[in-house]
Scaffold this active site. Sequence first.
Site, PDB file in Angstrom:
ATOM      1  N   GLN A   1      31.321 117.863  92.426  1.00 33.87           N
ATOM      2  CA  GLN A   1      30.541 117.854  93.663  1.00 33.87           C
ATOM      3  C   GLN A   1      30.682 119.215  94.366  1.00 33.87           C
ATOM      4  O   GLN A   1      31.485 119.370  95.275  1.00 33.87           O
ATOM      5  CB  GLN A   1      31.075 116.735  94.559  1.00 33.87           C
ATOM      6  CG  GLN A   1      30.387 116.590  95.879  1.00 33.87           C
ATOM      7  CD  GLN A   1      29.168 115.727  95.791  1.00 33.87           C
ATOM      8  OE1 GLN A   1      29.179 114.710  95.139  1.00 33.87           O
ATOM      9  NE2 GLN A   1      28.119 116.127  96.455  1.00 33.87           N
ATOM     10  N   PHE A   2      29.905 120.204  93.920  1.00 32.28           N
ATOM     11  CA  PHE A   2      30.034 121.553  94.487  1.00 32.28           C
ATOM     12  C   PHE A   2      29.714 121.593  95.971  1.00 32.28           C
ATOM     13  O   PHE A   2      30.180 122.476  96.686  1.00 32.28           O
ATOM     14  CB  PHE A   2      29.172 122.559  93.714  1.00 32.28           C
ATOM     15  CG  PHE A   2      27.706 122.505  94.011  1.00 32.28           C
ATOM     16  CD1 PHE A   2      27.152 123.318  94.980  1.00 32.28           C
ATOM     17  CD2 PHE A   2      26.871 121.625  93.327  1.00 32.28           C
ATOM     18  CE1 PHE A   2      25.801 123.272  95.261  1.00 32.28           C
ATOM     19  CE2 PHE A   2      25.526 121.571  93.598  1.00 32.28           C
ATOM     20  CZ  PHE A   2      24.983 122.396  94.569  1.00 32.28           C
ATOM     21  N   THR A   3      28.946 120.637  96.477  1.00 31.21           N
ATOM     22  CA  THR A   3      28.565 120.656  97.893  1.00 31.21           C
ATOM     23  C   THR A   3      29.759 120.424  98.826  1.00 31.21           C
ATOM     24  O   THR A   3      29.644 120.664 100.032  1.00 31.21           O
ATOM     25  CB  THR A   3      27.460 119.625  98.191  1.00 31.21           C
ATOM     26  OG1 THR A   3      27.922 118.321  97.856  1.00 31.21           O
ATOM     27  CG2 THR A   3      26.188 119.952  97.414  1.00 31.21           C
TER      28      THR A   3
END
Length: 149
Positions: free
Chosen positions: A78-80
Amino acid sequence: MKVVVQRVQQASVTVDGQLVASIGPGMLALVGISPEDTQKDIDYLVRKMTQLRIFDDAQGVMNLSILDKGFEILAVSQFTLLADTRKGNRPSYIKAARPEMALPFFDGFVQALEKALGKTVPSGIFGADMKVALINDGPVTILLDSHDG
């Protein structure tokens, strides 16, 4: 490295209408990786996640770990989680690791979890447009940041 841990009754990941991973009771782990992360970050978070006492004992008190219960973990990249929202209304993801670094690092994190749990850790598909479904139990949602530890 940041991980959002959610205690779940069940969780699953679907990509292009196909179920790619699912678990029953346990943890959903949303994992954000920064370029500065090292094996020490993985080690810290695996230890913290597997020893985190967020599951009920016989008296209904959150006193047991995922190891105590024998439950599963579903890991989703989950790069966000590394979004910077301080300036303007469009988040910047410059603090997130580039895919060529993040993918092998995420795989290493999953392997470390598998070793600690003694079982396979299902995961989403890195970089895919994933649909994550869960039934949050409690709800219990905790943010872990290896740079705080």
